[in-house]
Design a protein around this motif. Structure first.
Motif, mmCIF file in Angstrom:
data_model
loop_
_atom_site.group_PDB
_atom_site.id
_atom_site.type_symbol
_atom_site.label_atom_id
_atom_site.label_comp_id
_atom_site.label_asym_id
_atom_site.label_seq_id
_atom_site.Cartn_x
_atom_site.Cartn_y
_atom_site.Cartn_z
ATOM 1 N N GLU A 74 42.352 34.909 35.972
ATOM 2 C CA GLU A 74 43.639 35.604 36.033
ATOM 3 C C GLU A 74 43.467 37.105 36.204
ATOM 4 O O GLU A 74 44.249 37.773 36.867
ATOM 5 C CB GLU A 74 44.446 35.319 34.762
ATOM 6 N N ARG A 75 42.404 37.657 35.596
ATOM 7 C CA ARG A 75 42.125 39.083 35.688
ATOM 8 C C ARG A 75 40.667 39.317 35.331
ATOM 9 O O ARG A 75 40.008 38.449 34.752
ATOM 10 C CB ARG A 75 43.028 39.892 34.754
ATOM 11 N N TRP A 97 41.002 47.411 32.552
ATOM 12 C CA TRP A 97 41.670 46.136 32.287
ATOM 13 C C TRP A 97 42.497 45.723 33.506
ATOM 14 O O TRP A 97 43.047 46.553 34.209
ATOM 15 C CB TRP A 97 42.574 46.295 31.069
ATOM 16 N N ASP A 98 42.560 44.419 33.727
ATOM 17 C CA ASP A 98 43.438 43.857 34.760
ATOM 18 C C ASP A 98 42.985 44.173 36.178
ATOM 19 O O ASP A 98 43.806 44.401 37.071
ATOM 20 C CB ASP A 98 44.883 44.333 34.555
ATOM 21 N N SER A 122 45.359 47.477 38.132
ATOM 22 C CA SER A 122 44.416 47.640 37.032
ATOM 23 C C SER A 122 44.841 48.824 36.159
ATOM 24 O O SER A 122 45.676 49.637 36.552
ATOM 25 C CB SER A 122 43.003 47.853 37.566
ATOM 26 N N ASP A 160 48.670 39.962 27.777
ATOM 27 C CA ASP A 160 48.318 41.280 28.282
ATOM 28 C C ASP A 160 48.092 42.196 27.075
ATOM 29 O O ASP A 160 48.344 41.816 25.929
ATOM 30 C CB ASP A 160 49.443 41.821 29.176
#
Length: 205
Positions: A74-75, A97-98, A122, A160
């Protein structure tokens, strides 16, 4: 900042280190996972970090690339830590992150303050100095080699962490959802013999 630590003091603190067992990638809560390939065209795994990526140079973050991101990701999350810092926990040099959930790269200097997030979705989190962006390696003079662990995690579905996360929030969010992970280590020291070592890998075209 730590370049001003006297050589004798750095040498006296050689035994004071957080420890590799406290790195994010070594935490038991992450479970078992497959391997990702994480590399840099600027330095090889286990080689010396070029000075331009440290506090003795321009202080830019190094270029990175990765392959082998599994289906279901997913990330991606990147954590850069120094387990040789004379602190209770590894010193966090960068959090991202992300990152998009596929094979990709970060260009030189890409890890920098981005406020609420970058165009690709991100988000650069907080390092140990509580600032967004890349904290350049700055080991105490005479403290010996410091190993800078670049850790990339492919994560399955989960919560998240909001904007500008810190290490604790990211580790909590990663528990039980790491599908794969990669580790790249660069070494830097002051007041020590410093062989350059092999250069990095060639990024895919």
């Amino acid at each position: 900042m730590l370049e001003h630590v006297p050589h004798w003091l750095g040498s006296a603190l050689k035994g004071a280190r957080a420890g590799a067992d406290k790195l994010a990638i070594a935490q038991p809560g992450l479970g078992s996972f497959a391997a990702l390939h994480l590399a840099s065209p600027a330095f090889a795994n286990g080689a010396r970090l070029p000075e331009r990526f440290t506090a003795d140079g321009a202080g830019a973050s190094p270029p990175l690339f990765w392959t082998g991101v599994p289906e279901g990701t997913e990330r991606l999350a990147l954590i850069v830590e120094d387990p040789d810092a004379p602190t209770p926990q590894p010193l966090v040099h960068a959090l991202v992150w992300d990152l998009p959930p596929h094979d990709g790269e970060l260009k030189e200097g890409a890890i920098r303050a981005d406020g609420p997030g970058a165009a690709d979705g991100s988000d650069v989190g907080r390092n140990s100095f509580l600032n967004e962006g890349w904290l350049p390696p700055d080991p105490p003079t005479g403290h010996g080699p410091h190993h800078y662990a670049f850790q990339l995690f492919a994560l399955g579905p989960g919560p998240d962490v909001g904007d500008t996360p810190g290490r604790g929030a990211i580790l909590k969010a990663m528990n039980g959802r790491v599908l794969a992970a990669g580790l790249l280590t660069g070494i830097y020291s002051r007041g020590e013999e410093a062989p350059v070592g092999p250069i990095g890998s060639v990024a895919p075209a």
